[in-house]
Design a protein around this motif. Structure first.
Motif, PDB file in Angstrom:
ATOM      1  N   GLY A 139      25.358 -31.259  15.326  1.00 54.06           N
ATOM      2  CA  GLY A 139      25.730 -30.469  14.153  1.00 54.06           C
ATOM      3  C   GLY A 139      26.505 -29.213  14.455  1.00 54.06           C
ATOM      4  N   ARG A 204      29.774 -31.852   8.555  1.00 55.90           N
ATOM      5  CA  ARG A 204      29.475 -30.463   8.889  1.00 55.90           C
ATOM      6  C   ARG A 204      30.664 -29.563   8.562  1.00 55.90           C
ATOM      7  NH1 ARG A 204      27.144 -27.484   8.753  1.00 55.90           N
ATOM      8  NH2 ARG A 204      26.986 -26.287  10.688  1.00 55.90           N
ATOM      9  N   GLU A 207      30.606 -29.026   4.884  1.00 58.12           N
ATOM     10  CA  GLU A 207      29.508 -28.114   4.516  1.00 58.12           C
ATOM     11  C   GLU A 207      29.896 -26.657   4.783  1.00 58.12           C
ATOM     12  OE1 GLU A 207      26.239 -29.442   6.848  1.00 58.12           O
ATOM     13  OE2 GLU A 207      25.883 -31.246   5.653  1.00 58.12           O
ATOM     14  N   GLU A 208      30.507 -26.406   5.932  1.00 60.43           N
ATOM     15  CA  GLU A 208      30.894 -25.039   6.276  1.00 60.43           C
ATOM     16  C   GLU A 208      32.000 -24.533   5.356  1.00 60.43           C
ATOM     17  OE1 GLU A 208      29.660 -22.920   8.577  1.00 60.43           O
ATOM     18  OE2 GLU A 208      28.071 -24.296   9.168  1.00 60.43           O
ATOM     19  N   SER A 257      31.314 -19.149  10.814  1.00 57.22           N
ATOM     20  CA  SER A 257      30.152 -20.010  10.988  1.00 57.22           C
ATOM     21  C   SER A 257      29.239 -19.501  12.102  1.00 57.22           C
ATOM     22  CB  SER A 257      30.596 -21.444  11.292  1.00 57.22           C
ATOM     23  OG  SER A 257      29.480 -22.254  11.611  1.00 57.22           O
ATOM     24  N   ASP A 259      27.366 -21.649  13.709  1.00 57.51           N
ATOM     25  CA  ASP A 259      27.116 -22.846  14.515  1.00 57.51           C
ATOM     26  C   ASP A 259      28.310 -23.242  15.382  1.00 57.51           C
ATOM     27  OD1 ASP A 259      24.464 -23.482  13.916  1.00 57.51           O
ATOM     28  OD2 ASP A 259      25.027 -24.416  12.020  1.00 57.51           O
TER      29      ASP A 259
END
Length: 470
Positions: A139, A204, A207-208, A257, A259
């Motif tokens: 992810g 992902r 989503e971001e 982000s 991540d």
């Protein structure tokens, strides 16, 4: 399921006069035998992946498709951007398309690559991708940081944080620095060049985008809701996409982000952003010169000499770039090549065309070379590929004379269709509906003489076209 996403937009103005708006850098063969786009696809061999998705401008579609065909490369579609909106929306289109075509419960991993980068060490590139894959599957949004070899001021940088196996957390993305700052980055060992290559799950990334730039993903969803596909081209809704904000993936997602990870890559990478950068990565002779084409160099050193059509002869020069094409010659100090884009801007402001098209223009059916211009006449050499056919068309302002040099032409002239062979000719009157086809197995070569009050390429009314240009 790994899907390479190859971004083939952009104009590459800093490599003018080779690179033009309608034939930009990614389609040029600057090293080796393959174009930069073809090299990008070829270096994927050895990585388990599905056929790549390509993203390019509408006006480059036939060049991109033809280069993939000539290279023997499969693809899973060529997404056409009706207008340029930078990398964040382009990648969003690819992510939505990948999810749309994926099997149920599959979440494709996207390997996002630029079509105009050179990488000397394919094995090192592939190794970095393999090291990054577990993080993407977990992810994370992975970017690849190029191990710097010099205090480069033309690249953005990534400040790496805590090591987590083969990757690092990202402290920050840094804009292009001045020379002193770039040297400190290099000395610290904690900074990497920002390559513009990424690896993440399609879901992902979406989503971001929803979190950090919802306007982009909303516009892209609307644009992808009504797609048309023909000949492998995927056309999105133009009106919807025009409403999309213009932003890069770095600004829209990667810098925001929590991540994001960076995986180092030491693979002889270059974005070939200037003639000096191309000189850096090219093979040089005993005088440190790079020569391409018909070049005679006497007592000259540290130069880049490219001849497309004419002899280039140099005597006693150093650190100079000379690039000759059929309609333009560039002479520049190698230390000033970043300013070539100023010439491109000047050409635009002057209303000229040398920034946009080459004298030799490629079309899906072949190519033409504009040999001579007059106030009311133009001469072209036309090459039609075997089995190819130009559109059924007419012109309001010009008549045309066709002389076949080699091969056989199938000509539609009004209500008549007939063959014209070598050393024969035919005449197309002004306003006459006509078409040209190559029914043979060898290329058709002919000379076209146009006469009339207006000879622009926009004086074409198409009635039927196998390439969807009506």
């Amino acid at each position: 399921m790994l899907i390479p996403v190859i971004m083939a937009g952009g104009t590459g103005s800093r490599l003018w006069p080779l690179s033009r708006e309608l034939y930009p850098k990614q389609f040029l063969t600057v090293t080796g035998e393959l174009s930069m786009l073809q090299q990008t696809v070829a270096r994927l061999s050895g990585i388990e992946h599905q056929a790549p998705l390509l993203i390019c401008n509408e006006e480059h579609r036939f060049i991109a498709a033809e280069q993939l065909r000539l290279g023997g490369f499969e693809h899973s579609g060529i997404i056409l951007e009706p207008v340029g909106r930078n990398t964040a929306p382009a990648i969003a289109l690819a992510a939505l398309q990948a999810l749309k075509t994926a099997k149920q419960d599959e979440d494709p991993v996207l390997l996002v690559l630029a079509a105009d980068h050179l990488i000397e060490d394919t094995a090192a590139f592939q190794s970095s991708v393999e090291k990054a894959l577990p993080f993407a599957l977990d992810g994370k949004l992975v970017t690849f940081g190029i191990v710097p070899t010099s205090p480069e001021t033309g690249y953005g940088y990534i400040n790496a944080g805590e090591a987590k196996g083969a990757a690092f957390s990202v402290n920050q993305f840094v804009e292009k620095p001045d020379l002193g700052t770039a040297q400190r980055y290099l000395d610290s060992g904690d900074y990497y060049w920002n390559s513009g290559m990424f690896l993440f799950k399609a879901s992902r990334y979406i989503e971001e985008l929803k979190i950090h730039h919802p306007e982009i993903i909303a516009a892209c969803v609307n644009a992808m809701s009504e797609t048309n596909s023909d000949m492998g081209f995927i056309r999105v809704d133009k009106a919807a996409f025009e409403l999309c904000p213009d932003d890069s993936i770095d600004y829209a997602v990667m810098e925001k982000s929590a991540d994001v990870m960076v995986v180092p890559m030491d693979a002889g990478w270059s974005d070939v952003g200037s003639w000096s950068a191309l000189w850096d990565v090219s093979v040089k002779d005993e005088n440190n010169n790079v020569t391409k084409g018909d070049v005679i160099s006497i007592d000259s050193s540290n130069g880049y000499f490219y001849s497309e059509n004419k002899l280039i002869a140099t005597v006693g020069i150093d650190n100079i770039v000379v690039v000759e094409t059929k309609d333009a010659i560039l002479v520049a100090n190698k230390d000033r090549v970043q300013d070539v884009k100023k010439i491109v801007n000047h050409l635009k402001q002057a209303g000229r065309t040398e920034h946009k098209i080459h004298r030799e223009v490629y079309r899906p059916w072949g190519k033409y070379d504009s040999l001579d211009f007059g106030d009311r006449d133009q001469v072209k050499r036309i090459t039609v590929k075997p089995g190819a056919k130009l559109s059924i068309q007419m012109h309001h302002h010009r008549a045309e004379h066709w002389i076949v040099v080699s091969g056989t032409a199938k000509v539609t002239n009004g209500d008549k269709t007939f063959l014209v062979t070598e050393n024969e000719s035919t005449y197309i009157p002004l306003g006459q509906i006509h078409a040209l086809e190559n029914p043979g197995v060898l290329p058709l070569e002919l000379i076209e003489v146009q006469t009339g009050s207006y000879l622009g390429e926009d004086d074409i009314v198409r009635f039927d076209d196998k390439y969807g240009r009506v």
